[in-house]
Design a protein around this motif. Sequence first.
Motif, short mmCIF file in Angstrom:
data_model
loop_
_atom_site.label_atom_id
_atom_site.label_comp_id
_atom_site.label_asym_id
_atom_site.label_seq_id
_atom_site.Cartn_x
_atom_site.Cartn_y
_atom_site.Cartn_z
N CYS A 25 89.17 -31.71 -60.51
CA CYS A 25 90.57 -31.85 -60.13
C CYS A 25 91.39 -30.58 -60.32
O CYS A 25 91.05 -29.72 -61.12
N LYS A 26 92.50 -30.53 -59.57
CA LYS A 26 93.51 -29.50 -59.80
C LYS A 26 94.85 -30.21 -60.00
O LYS A 26 95.12 -31.26 -59.41
N THR A 27 95.67 -29.63 -60.85
CA THR A 27 96.96 -30.22 -61.21
C THR A 27 97.97 -30.00 -60.09
O THR A 27 98.11 -28.89 -59.58
N LEU A 28 98.68 -31.07 -59.74
CA LEU A 28 99.76 -30.98 -58.76
C LEU A 28 101.12 -30.93 -59.44
O LEU A 28 101.98 -30.15 -59.05
N ASP A 29 101.31 -31.76 -60.47
CA ASP A 29 102.60 -31.84 -61.13
C ASP A 29 102.48 -32.74 -62.36
O ASP A 29 101.48 -33.42 -62.53
N ILE A 30 103.51 -32.74 -63.17
CA ILE A 30 103.64 -33.67 -64.29
C ILE A 30 104.73 -34.67 -63.90
O ILE A 30 105.81 -34.28 -63.46
N ILE A 31 104.42 -35.96 -64.06
CA ILE A 31 105.34 -37.02 -63.65
C ILE A 31 105.68 -37.88 -64.86
O ILE A 31 104.80 -38.25 -65.64
N THR A 32 106.96 -38.21 -64.99
CA THR A 32 107.40 -39.17 -65.98
C THR A 32 107.96 -40.38 -65.24
O THR A 32 108.83 -40.23 -64.38
N ALA A 33 107.44 -41.55 -65.54
CA ALA A 33 107.90 -42.79 -64.93
C ALA A 33 108.33 -43.74 -66.04
O ALA A 33 107.71 -43.78 -67.10
N SER A 34 109.37 -44.51 -65.77
CA SER A 34 109.83 -45.47 -66.77
C SER A 34 110.19 -46.78 -66.09
O SER A 34 110.43 -46.83 -64.89
N ASN A 35 110.22 -47.84 -66.89
CA ASN A 35 110.57 -49.14 -66.36
C ASN A 35 111.11 -50.03 -67.47
O ASN A 35 110.59 -50.04 -68.57
N GLU A 36 112.16 -50.75 -67.14
CA GLU A 36 112.70 -51.73 -68.08
C GLU A 36 112.99 -53.04 -67.36
O GLU A 36 113.69 -53.89 -67.87
N LEU A 37 112.45 -53.19 -66.15
CA LEU A 37 112.60 -54.43 -65.40
C LEU A 37 111.32 -55.23 -65.51
O LEU A 37 110.28 -54.83 -65.01
#
Length: 109
Positions: free
Chosen positions: A39-51
């Motif tokens: 693999c090669k890195t595309l980006d760093i993602i932060t996801a959140s949810n409170e529903l």
Amino acid sequence: MRIISLVTLILFFSSCSTHLTKSGKNVRLVTENQKEKYCKTLDIITASNELGWDAAHHSQNAMNEARNRVAELGGNGMKIISSNNSQGYGGSSQAIVQVEALSCNFTKK
């Protein structure tokens, strides 16, 4: 009247979920070893949810959001950097997941 109430209830609970997109379903979790080999890195993602109904549901929704966002970037793999469930005021909770979005060639030897 009962049918309308039931349909409203179903729509309400289904709207509290982050559903995987078609391309999000193709994003797979990757180990550190797989990442280094394929693999090669595309980006760093932060996801959140409170529903959602509970902490496990929040976590699943956050993971689904992360998979969908990886797919939007053209990725097909993700490596979890961190995952956290936190308790807020009044009993509310939130799940936060941080992943490395990856483009992987799993057929490479």
